[in-house]
Design an enzyme around this catalytic site. Structure first.
Site, PDB file in Angstrom:
ATOM      1  N   GLY A  14       0.786  -1.249   0.069  1.00 55.87           N
ATOM      2  CA  GLY A  14       0.119   0.080   0.044  1.00 55.87           C
ATOM      3  C   GLY A  14       0.906   1.342  -0.094  1.00 55.87           C
ATOM      4  CB  SER A  15       4.310   2.225  -1.148  1.00 51.59           C
ATOM      5  OG  SER A  15       4.212   2.008  -2.458  1.00 51.59           O
ATOM      6  CG  ASN A  16       1.663   3.939  -5.690  1.00 52.80           C
ATOM      7  OD1 ASN A  16       1.936   4.943  -5.871  1.00 52.80           O
ATOM      8  ND2 ASN A  16       1.884   2.699  -6.304  1.00 52.80           N
ATOM      9  CE  LYS A  67     -12.328 -10.230 -12.781  1.00 53.66           C
ATOM     10  NZ  LYS A  67     -11.173 -10.168 -13.868  1.00 53.66           N
ATOM     11  NE  ARG A  93      -7.899 -11.294  -6.343  1.00 55.09           N
ATOM     12  CZ  ARG A  93      -7.915 -12.832  -6.371  1.00 55.09           C
ATOM     13  NH1 ARG A  93      -8.351 -13.042  -7.700  1.00 55.09           N
ATOM     14  NH2 ARG A  93      -7.465 -13.776  -5.646  1.00 55.09           N
ATOM     15  CG  LEU A  94      -7.715  -8.086 -16.018  1.00 52.04           C
ATOM     16  CD1 LEU A  94      -6.520  -7.103 -16.424  1.00 52.04           C
ATOM     17  CD2 LEU A  94      -7.724  -9.244 -17.135  1.00 52.04           C
ATOM     18  CG  ASN A 109      -3.507  -0.146 -12.333  1.00 54.92           C
ATOM     19  OD1 ASN A 109      -3.445  -0.139 -11.145  1.00 54.92           O
ATOM     20  ND2 ASN A 109      -2.802  -0.527 -13.457  1.00 54.92           N
ATOM     21  CG  HIS A 111       1.956  -0.991 -15.385  1.00 52.76           C
ATOM     22  ND1 HIS A 111       1.890  -2.274 -14.698  1.00 52.76           N
ATOM     23  CD2 HIS A 111       2.785  -1.030 -16.322  1.00 52.76           C
ATOM     24  CE1 HIS A 111       2.566  -3.026 -15.636  1.00 52.76           C
ATOM     25  NE2 HIS A 111       3.227  -2.544 -16.549  1.00 52.76           N
TER      26      HIS A 111
END
Length: 204
Positions: A14-16, A67, A93-94, A109, A111
């Site tokens: 959880g750094s972001n 899902k 997860r996608l 998101n 990346h």
């Protein structure tokens, strides 16, 4: 000033998430994290949320038949907390159709690569294997593909001759922590305009 209500999905440290919380605390981001959800009950992101008195919820995908059902519970939780923007922060997860249809163009998101290069896992390792001179990170809106959504912001990080996947990842992470709150702030200010696959940033 109205604050944008954020729901954060995370699977690990959880750094972001912490970078977003720091930006809020420092007045750089007019938002509030109203719920943190993880698919991993041991995720440090949940601990970070609790330290900030934010609801921290573990939703275990193994407890659901598919899902679709799993994501319905996530969506119900996000809506219960009146989330306006969903932020994936190391969520491994996608995202599927249920979430995408519930929050159209409202899922972001981060990346650790300059998309569209090196989507998916082990981006830093693959960047080194290909011998690229520059890597970096990308904030993008989420669509049905793996790291294929419209790009919002990017930051470039030079690849050094003696870099390892770990050292490169650490330097990229510094830039992730800078541009993710920036992208959320642009969304909160109504400055992001999506036309087709391109995101335009409107003048303040």
């Amino acid at each position: 000033m109205k604050k944008l209500r954020l729901g954060v999905l995370a699977s690990g440290r959880g750094s972001n998430l912490q970078a977003i919380l720091d930006a809020i605390d420092e007045g750089r981001l007019a938002a509030e994290v109203v719920v943190v959800i993880s698919d991993n009950g041991e995720a440090k992101a949940l601990e970070r949320a609790r330290l900030h008195s934010i609801p921290a919820i573990h939703i275990n995908p193994a407890q659901f038949p598919d899902k679709h059902t799993y994501e319905e519970v996530i969506v119900d939780t996000l809506k219960k907390h009146q989330v306006e923007l969903v932020c994936l922060a190391g969520y491994m997860r996608l995202v599927g159709r249920v979430m995408l249809e519930s929050f159209p163009n409202r899922i972001m998101n981060i990346h650790p690569a300059l998309l569209p290069a090196f989507p998916g896992l082990h981006a830093q390792q693959r960047a080194l294997e290909y011998g690229v001179r520059y890597s970096g990170c990308t904030v993008h809106f989420v669509d049905e593909g793996m790291d294929t959504g419209p790009i919002i912001l990017q930051a470039v990080v030079p690849v050094l001759p003696d870099d390892t996947p770990e050292t490169l990842a650490d330097r990229i992470l510094e830039q992730e922590h800078r541009i993710y709150p920036e992208a959320i702030a642009l969304f909160a200010a109504g400055r992001l305009e999506l036309r087709g696959k391109r995101v335009y940033i409107k003048e303040a």
